[in-house]
Design a protein around this motif. Structure first.
Motif, PDB file in Angstrom:
ATOM      1  N   GLU A  90       0.837  -1.191   0.000  1.00  0.00           N
ATOM      2  CA  GLU A  90       0.000   0.000   0.000  1.00  0.00           C
ATOM      3  C   GLU A  90       0.875   1.244   0.000  1.00  0.00           C
ATOM      4  N   SER A  91       0.366   2.276  -0.647  1.00  0.00           N
ATOM      5  CA  SER A  91       1.029   3.570  -0.659  1.00  0.00           C
ATOM      6  C   SER A  91      -0.031   4.646  -0.512  1.00  0.00           C
ATOM      7  N   ASP A  92       0.299   5.687   0.233  1.00  0.00           N
ATOM      8  CA  ASP A  92      -0.605   6.828   0.333  1.00  0.00           C
ATOM      9  C   ASP A  92      -0.442   7.677  -0.910  1.00  0.00           C
ATOM     10  N   MET A  93      -1.575   8.042  -1.496  1.00  0.00           N
ATOM     11  CA  MET A  93      -1.541   8.833  -2.726  1.00  0.00           C
ATOM     12  C   MET A  93      -2.489  10.019  -2.584  1.00  0.00           C
ATOM     13  N   VAL A  94      -2.243  11.027  -3.384  1.00  0.00           N
ATOM     14  CA  VAL A  94      -3.095  12.211  -3.416  1.00  0.00           C
ATOM     15  C   VAL A  94      -3.397  12.519  -4.877  1.00  0.00           C
ATOM     16  N   SER A  95      -4.607  12.974  -5.164  1.00  0.00           N
ATOM     17  CA  SER A  95      -4.932  13.357  -6.540  1.00  0.00           C
ATOM     18  C   SER A  95      -4.652  14.844  -6.708  1.00  0.00           C
ATOM     19  N   VAL A  96      -4.002  15.168  -7.822  1.00  0.00           N
ATOM     20  CA  VAL A  96      -3.622  16.548  -8.118  1.00  0.00           C
ATOM     21  C   VAL A  96      -4.025  16.889  -9.549  1.00  0.00           C
ATOM     22  N   ALA A  97      -4.279  18.176  -9.779  1.00  0.00           N
ATOM     23  CA  ALA A  97      -4.630  18.621 -11.127  1.00  0.00           C
ATOM     24  C   ALA A  97      -3.471  18.338 -12.074  1.00  0.00           C
ATOM     25  N   HIS A  98      -3.826  17.972 -13.316  1.00  0.00           N
ATOM     26  CA  HIS A  98      -2.813  17.615 -14.297  1.00  0.00           C
ATOM     27  C   HIS A  98      -3.245  18.117 -15.664  1.00  0.00           C
ATOM     28  N   ALA A  99      -2.406  18.907 -16.304  1.00  0.00           N
ATOM     29  CA  ALA A  99      -2.713  19.433 -17.630  1.00  0.00           C
ATOM     30  C   ALA A  99      -2.467  18.355 -18.681  1.00  0.00           C
ATOM     31  N   THR A 100      -3.430  18.176 -19.575  1.00  0.00           N
ATOM     32  CA  THR A 100      -3.293  17.234 -20.679  1.00  0.00           C
ATOM     33  C   THR A 100      -3.807  17.886 -21.950  1.00  0.00           C
ATOM     34  N   LYS A 101      -3.570  17.250 -23.069  1.00  0.00           N
ATOM     35  CA  LYS A 101      -4.076  17.768 -24.335  1.00  0.00           C
ATOM     36  C   LYS A 101      -5.576  17.526 -24.475  1.00  0.00           C
ATOM     37  N   TYR A 102      -6.168  16.792 -23.535  1.00  0.00           N
ATOM     38  CA  TYR A 102      -7.586  16.467 -23.591  1.00  0.00           C
ATOM     39  C   TYR A 102      -8.449  17.396 -22.736  1.00  0.00           C
ATOM     40  N   GLU A 103      -7.885  18.481 -22.238  1.00  0.00           N
ATOM     41  CA  GLU A 103      -8.647  19.372 -21.367  1.00  0.00           C
ATOM     42  C   GLU A 103      -9.891  19.890 -22.070  1.00  0.00           C
ATOM     43  N   HIS A 104     -10.996  19.880 -21.310  1.00  0.00           N
ATOM     44  CA  HIS A 104     -12.255  20.355 -21.850  1.00  0.00           C
ATOM     45  C   HIS A 104     -13.143  20.747 -20.672  1.00  0.00           C
ATOM     46  N   GLY A 105     -13.613  21.947 -20.662  1.00  0.00           N
ATOM     47  CA  GLY A 105     -14.485  22.399 -19.588  1.00  0.00           C
ATOM     48  C   GLY A 105     -13.700  22.915 -18.403  1.00  0.00           C
ATOM     49  N   ARG A 122     -13.402  21.708 -15.279  1.00  0.00           N
ATOM     50  CA  ARG A 122     -12.786  20.782 -14.322  1.00  0.00           C
ATOM     51  C   ARG A 122     -11.478  20.236 -14.876  1.00  0.00           C
ATOM     52  N   PRO A 123     -10.420  20.252 -14.064  1.00  0.00           N
ATOM     53  CA  PRO A 123      -9.131  19.735 -14.556  1.00  0.00           C
ATOM     54  C   PRO A 123      -9.100  18.208 -14.534  1.00  0.00           C
ATOM     55  N   TRP A 124      -8.212  17.659 -15.352  1.00  0.00           N
ATOM     56  CA  TRP A 124      -7.901  16.243 -15.259  1.00  0.00           C
ATOM     57  C   TRP A 124      -7.075  16.050 -13.997  1.00  0.00           C
ATOM     58  N   LEU A 125      -7.110  14.852 -13.466  1.00  0.00           N
ATOM     59  CA  LEU A 125      -6.359  14.559 -12.244  1.00  0.00           C
ATOM     60  C   LEU A 125      -5.387  13.418 -12.494  1.00  0.00           C
ATOM     61  N   ARG A 126      -4.336  13.398 -11.678  1.00  0.00           N
ATOM     62  CA  ARG A 126      -3.404  12.276 -11.660  1.00  0.00           C
ATOM     63  C   ARG A 126      -3.137  11.954 -10.198  1.00  0.00           C
ATOM     64  N   PHE A 127      -2.551  10.814  -9.957  1.00  0.00           N
ATOM     65  CA  PHE A 127      -2.189  10.416  -8.600  1.00  0.00           C
ATOM     66  C   PHE A 127      -0.703  10.619  -8.389  1.00  0.00           C
ATOM     67  N   ASP A 128      -0.355  11.231  -7.271  1.00  0.00           N
ATOM     68  CA  ASP A 128       1.044  11.366  -6.855  1.00  0.00           C
ATOM     69  C   ASP A 128       1.221  10.630  -5.530  1.00  0.00           C
ATOM     70  N   TYR A 129       2.382  10.005  -5.365  1.00  0.00           N
ATOM     71  CA  TYR A 129       2.680   9.329  -4.109  1.00  0.00           C
ATOM     72  C   TYR A 129       2.972  10.347  -3.018  1.00  0.00           C
ATOM     73  N   MET A 130       2.383  10.150  -1.848  1.00  0.00           N
ATOM     74  CA  MET A 130       2.684  10.994  -0.693  1.00  0.00           C
ATOM     75  C   MET A 130       3.879  10.420   0.066  1.00  0.00           C
ATOM     76  N   THR A 131       4.015   9.111   0.025  1.00  0.00           N
ATOM     77  CA  THR A 131       5.126   8.440   0.696  1.00  0.00           C
ATOM     78  C   THR A 131       6.092   7.941  -0.373  1.00  0.00           C
ATOM     79  N   GLN A 132       7.359   8.116  -0.147  1.00  0.00           N
ATOM     80  CA  GLN A 132       8.392   7.680  -1.087  1.00  0.00           C
ATOM     81  C   GLN A 132       9.267   6.648  -0.375  1.00  0.00           C
ATOM     82  N   VAL A 133       8.789   5.418  -0.361  1.00  0.00           N
ATOM     83  CA  VAL A 133       9.471   4.332   0.338  1.00  0.00           C
ATOM     84  C   VAL A 133       9.620   3.159  -0.627  1.00  0.00           C
ATOM     85  N   PRO A 134      10.820   2.578  -0.734  1.00  0.00           N
ATOM     86  CA  PRO A 134      10.984   1.444  -1.651  1.00  0.00           C
ATOM     87  C   PRO A 134      10.290   0.190  -1.134  1.00  0.00           C
TER      88      PRO A 134
END
Length: 101
Positions: free
Chosen positions: A7-22, A24-36
């Motif tokens: 398991e990893s803690d993740m957060v969703s953040v706005a992400h610019a893509t070529k598919y933007e429309h309207g 609301r932004p597109w989202l991506r997941f970023d890791y909050m914890t950086q552990v191998p």
């Protein structure tokens, strides 16, 4: 067969893509914890090439993000723990992990 849950803690953040429309932004997941992941617990013979690539990509991100914050000794440990598991990495080290028991 059995396995372990990763398991990893993740957060969703706005992400610019070529598919933007309207408005609301597109989202991506970023890791909050950086552990191998503990590579000695991974039986690479049970993973697909895509799964190996995912782990190697994650470990590369961890190494690049965390190494500048570490002492030289800790950076050496992290480099060992995040070594590639895929075909050009450590994947041929005899199966390894608990799955080989």
């Amino acid at each position: 067969f059995w396995g372990i849950r990763i398991e990893s803690d993740m957060v969703s953040v706005a992400h610019a893509t070529k598919y933007e429309h309207g408005p609301r932004p597109w989202l991506r997941f970023d890791y909050m914890t950086q552990v191998p992941f503990c590579s000695s617990l991974i039986d690479v013979s049970l993973l697909t090439p895509a799964e190996l690539e995912w782990i190697d990509t994650y470990h590369t991100e961890v190494r690049e993000t965390v190494t500048p914050l570490l002492t030289p000794a800790a950076a050496r440990w992290l480099a060992k723990e995040t070594a590639l598991l895929g075909p050009v990495g450590l994947g041929d080290r005899g199966g390894g992990g608990l799955g080989a028991l």
